[in-house]
Write an enzyme that holds these catalytic residues in place. Structure first.
Site, PDB file in Angstrom:
ATOM      1  CD  GLU A 217      45.064  33.988  36.072  1.00 18.40           C
ATOM      2  OE1 GLU A 217      44.095  34.024  35.278  1.00 18.40           O
ATOM      3  OE2 GLU A 217      45.411  32.923  36.653  1.00 18.40           O
TER       4      GLU A 217
ATOM      5  CG  ASP B   1      49.286  33.011  40.629  1.00 15.67           C
ATOM      6  OD1 ASP B   1      49.493  33.423  39.468  1.00 15.67           O
ATOM      7  OD2 ASP B   1      48.181  33.123  41.195  1.00 15.67           O
TER       8      ASP B   1
END
Length: 434
Positions: free
Chosen positions: A147, A83
């Site tokens: 994350e 991400d």
């Protein structure tokens, strides 16, 4: 040594992954699955058997194991997140999800945080498959979701629900280390991550007596909150040197021939010049007010006011952090952790750390490799629950004037092609010797 195809593939993979928009806006608003499918396909082409795991549909993680030659050796975790943080196209010189390669530079969100490292991992593993190379240790590869928010759908989910996939792993390697830091005086440092400050994102709430804005009100929630966040923002945290930061200061000072006087760390930092940036954010805890929310009309005193504070604490300093927050908020403001993660510390005298140093120096003999503590955090915090010691090692050789740290979550994020190719070579060498 990594072959030419690996050097080409790392550029292609970085660009391809950037073009897959995996923006994490928080609160579950993200879809990593297309990037996970891309990474899993590249691993499968190299003969691995990746598994894709989700706690929430679309929030996909990929895990694969490459068996080593020594079954008695501890396994090594190699992990990167899929991400990225949001990017506003109007602010950028190129579209942030174009993956454009221009003048020897790959542009786009994720170029340094951290689709570049994801691409390096894929490139190295595939080059080994072509050569028939196997590492000494088992290498577990994990590409994670989430994350950039809470990691609840990513590394946290994997550590809690699928710990068997990481059986035997004692050490892990991921982002934010082994990049070129130019001190402005001709020296090149390569800081290797050996610690992280803990995360303490706080929600502060003041409650008072609602009323008319024209009336005297000694129980104004906004006033109480404003006083508390002013105290927090102006607080001068005391120095706290962890072993990692102590080692960093000692080694950096030695490069300049400066005597390490830890009785006055601030004076020592002044002497280190530009290199002080590598450690100055990690010699103390910190607390920065970042968000405010109160009221709905100018002539109405609200009964509640809320603020958010980004707090960070050093290893073994969380108790001090909590006690200080109790004191600074005072009796009229309540506080709680909206998100909390532990601080980490890794030994700098381990064989793994030595192998990282050697790998960097093999391709950058001018390098001064030093340990450092990250001011923020990574997925290593979640994997620490499994007893995995985390290091930051995503090697990049960067030209002078290329402000690597400013590009994390910044506008016009980009990475030079040569930096990616250097990273593949260094990562390959490290993993062969680790």
């Amino acid at each position: 040594m990594a072959d030419q195809l690996a050097l080409d593939e790392v550029v292609t993979f970085t660009s391809d992954l950037i073009r897959i928009d995996t923006t994490n806006r928080g609160g579950g608003d993200c879809q990593e699955r297309p990037a996970a499918e891309y990474a899993a396909a590249r691993l499968a082409e190299a003969g691995l058997e990746p598994v894709m795991l989700e706690r929430t549909p679309g929030r996909t993680n990929v895990v694969a194991r490459l068996e080593g030659t020594d079954p008695s050796a501890d396994a090594l975790l190699l992990h990167g997140h899929l991400d990225v943080v949001p990017a506003e196209p109007a602010d950028w010189s190129v579209h942030p999800f174009s993956g454009e390669i221009r003048d020897g530079v790959v542009w786009g969100r994720g170029a340094v945080d951290m689709k570049n490292m994801d691409a390096m991992i894929l490139s190295v593993v595939r080059s080994w498959a072509r050569e028939g190379v196997r590492p000494r240790r088992d290498v577990v590869i994990a590409f994670t979701a989430d994350e950039e928010d809470s990691a609840a759908d990513g590394a946290g989910f994997l550590a809690d629900r699928h710990p068997h996939l990481f059986e035997g792993c004692t050490e892990g390697v991921s982002e934010s280390g082994a990049y070129t830091f130019h001190d402005g005086q001709g020296r090149q440092f390569y800081p290797i991550g050996a610690g992280e400050r803990g995360t303490g994102w706080m929600r502060l709430t003041a409650r008072g007596r609602a009323g008319h804005g024209s009336k005297v009100n000694r129980e104004n929630a906004v006033t109480s909150l404003a006083a508390a966040i002013t105290r927090i923002g102006e607080h001068e945290w005391p120095l706290r040197l962890t072993p990692t930061v102590h080692a960093a200061l000692t080694e950096i000072a030695a490069v300049y021939g400066i005597e390490t006087d830890l009785s006055d760390v601030d004076a020592l930092l002044d002497k280190l010049g530009g290199a002080a940036k590598l450690v100055e954010a990690t010699v103390r805890n910190s607390s920065n007010p970042t968000m405010l929310d109160a009221g709905y009309k100018v002539n109405v005193i609200p009964g509640e006011a809320v603020a958010h504070v980004d707090g960070r604490f050093l290893p073994d300093a969380e108790d001090e952090f909590r006690a200080t927050m109790d004191r600074l908020t005072g009796p009229d403001v309540d506080w709680e952790f909206a998100h909390r993660e532990i601080a980490l510390q890794a030994p700098v005298d381990s064989p793994t750390f030595a192998a990282m140093r050697e790998a960097v120096r093999a391709f950058a003999p001018e390098a001064h490799t030093v340990p450092y503590c990250m001011s923020g955090g990574t997925d290593a915090k979640q994997f620490a629950r499994l007893g995995i010691t985390g290091y930051g090692f995503a090697p990049l050789k960067l030209p002078e004037g290329f402000d690597y740290q400013a590009l994390f979550h910044g506008v016009d994020e980009r990475v030079p092609v040569e930096a990616l190719q250097f990273g593949v070579q260094v990562l390959d060498r490290f993993l062969r010797s680790a």
